[in-house]
Design a protein around this motif. Structure first.
Motif, PDB file in Angstrom:
ATOM      1  N   PRO A  55       0.822  -1.230   0.000  1.00 57.97           N
ATOM      2  CA  PRO A  55       0.000   0.000   0.000  1.00 57.97           C
ATOM      3  C   PRO A  55       0.851   1.272   0.000  1.00 57.97           C
ATOM      4  O   PRO A  55       0.564   2.214  -0.746  1.00 57.97           O
ATOM      5  N   GLU A  56       1.912   1.289   0.807  1.00 61.24           N
ATOM      6  CA  GLU A  56       2.794   2.461   0.857  1.00 61.24           C
ATOM      7  C   GLU A  56       3.446   2.691  -0.502  1.00 61.24           C
ATOM      8  O   GLU A  56       3.554   3.840  -0.962  1.00 61.24           O
ATOM      9  N   PHE A  59       0.802   4.091  -2.941  1.00 63.08           N
ATOM     10  CA  PHE A  59       0.474   5.493  -2.646  1.00 63.08           C
ATOM     11  C   PHE A  59       1.619   6.416  -3.061  1.00 63.08           C
ATOM     12  O   PHE A  59       1.379   7.498  -3.594  1.00 63.08           O
ATOM     13  N   LEU A 159      -5.217  11.530   5.397  1.00 60.89           N
ATOM     14  CA  LEU A 159      -4.643  10.257   5.842  1.00 60.89           C
ATOM     15  C   LEU A 159      -3.997  10.399   7.220  1.00 60.89           C
ATOM     16  O   LEU A 159      -4.112   9.508   8.067  1.00 60.89           O
ATOM     17  N   LEU A 164      -3.691   6.979   9.283  1.00 60.52           N
ATOM     18  CA  LEU A 164      -2.949   6.169   8.304  1.00 60.52           C
ATOM     19  C   LEU A 164      -1.621   6.862   7.996  1.00 60.52           C
ATOM     20  O   LEU A 164      -1.379   7.363   6.901  1.00 60.52           O
ATOM     21  N   ASN A 166       1.565   5.882   7.731  1.00 58.30           N
ATOM     22  CA  ASN A 166       2.506   5.356   6.730  1.00 58.30           C
ATOM     23  C   ASN A 166       2.128   5.791   5.317  1.00 58.30           C
ATOM     24  O   ASN A 166       2.990   6.133   4.514  1.00 58.30           O
ATOM     25  N   LEU A 167       0.817   5.755   5.035  1.00 53.82           N
ATOM     26  CA  LEU A 167       0.356   6.159   3.702  1.00 53.82           C
ATOM     27  C   LEU A 167       0.532   7.660   3.509  1.00 53.82           C
ATOM     28  O   LEU A 167       0.926   8.114   2.424  1.00 53.82           O
ATOM     29  N   SER A 170       4.147   8.315   2.866  1.00 47.26           N
ATOM     30  CA  SER A 170       4.486   7.901   1.497  1.00 47.26           C
ATOM     31  C   SER A 170       4.139   8.997   0.498  1.00 47.26           C
ATOM     32  O   SER A 170       4.937   9.303  -0.407  1.00 47.26           O
TER      33      SER A 170
END
Length: 197
Positions: A55-56, A59, A159, A164, A166-167, A170
């Motif tokens: 996911p990271e 993104f 985010l 969230l 980490n996202l 990113s």
């Protein structure tokens, strides 16, 4: 290798009558661009799987690729160098996301968005020597780039707000990479112009 494959595909299409023979070079160029994009996407997904941070990775790459299209910046001298540099950047970003202390993420994100936002809004678009822009194109890219930057910044803040981190980081790091590429591209263009005079 990709160019040979692109030429082969274009020739086969012409052979079967799908395209005109005189258009082979144009189609080969387009096919080469498509293959390059697919290779970059496949590599990004692979690196994301290896690091268990898909996911990271998505993104980062998604926000980077969309904004990069309109803000420009530094270009490597060859497709191979571009590919290697892209892989190294993705790995560096994932390592940063993995090892930055979660307690620092919101201050780090905020600082990145603020500083890199200034650089992106001030410098963009930075043209490449192989693709100069006229005044109308500069205005179009500048306006569109600012809108995309604003949307991506709002998405990163959202985010952060919903936890969230980490996202969010990113996406923030995609802006940091772009800001660096814009500054490098601007310096490269200035150096090129100075040499030409």
């Amino acid at each position: 290798m990709k160019s040979q494959l692109s030429n082969c595909i274009a020739c086969k299409l012409a052979e079967y009558g799908a395209i005109a023979k005189e258009d082979c070079d144009t189609y080969a160029y387009g096919i080469n661009l498509l293959l390059s994009a697919l290779l970059h996407i496949a590599t990004t997904v692979f690196i994301g799987f290896v690091f268990q941070m898909l996911p990271e990775c998505i993104f980062f790459y998604g926000s980077f690729a969309v904004l990069r299209r309109f803000v420009g910046g530094y270009h490597a001298g060859s497709p191979v160098r571009c590919y290697i540099l892209s892989c190294l950047v993705i790995i560096a970003v994932l390592l940063a996301v993995k090892y930055i202390n979660p307690e620092w993420m919101i201050p780090v994100d905020t600082l990145i968005l603020f500083l890199c936002g200034i650089v992106i809004l001030w410098l963009a678009p930075v043209e490449d020597a192989n693709k100069p822009l006229d005044d109308e194109e500069i205005q179009h890219y500048k306006r569109t780039g600012r809108i995309i930057w604003l949307i991506e910044t709002a998405a990163a803040v959202t985010l952060m707000a919903v936890g969230l981190k980490n996202l969010a980081l990113s996406m923030c790091l995609s802006q940091a990479v772009l800001a660096g590429m814009l500054a490098s591209g601007k310096l490269k263009n200035m150096h090129r112009l100075a040499k030409a005079e």
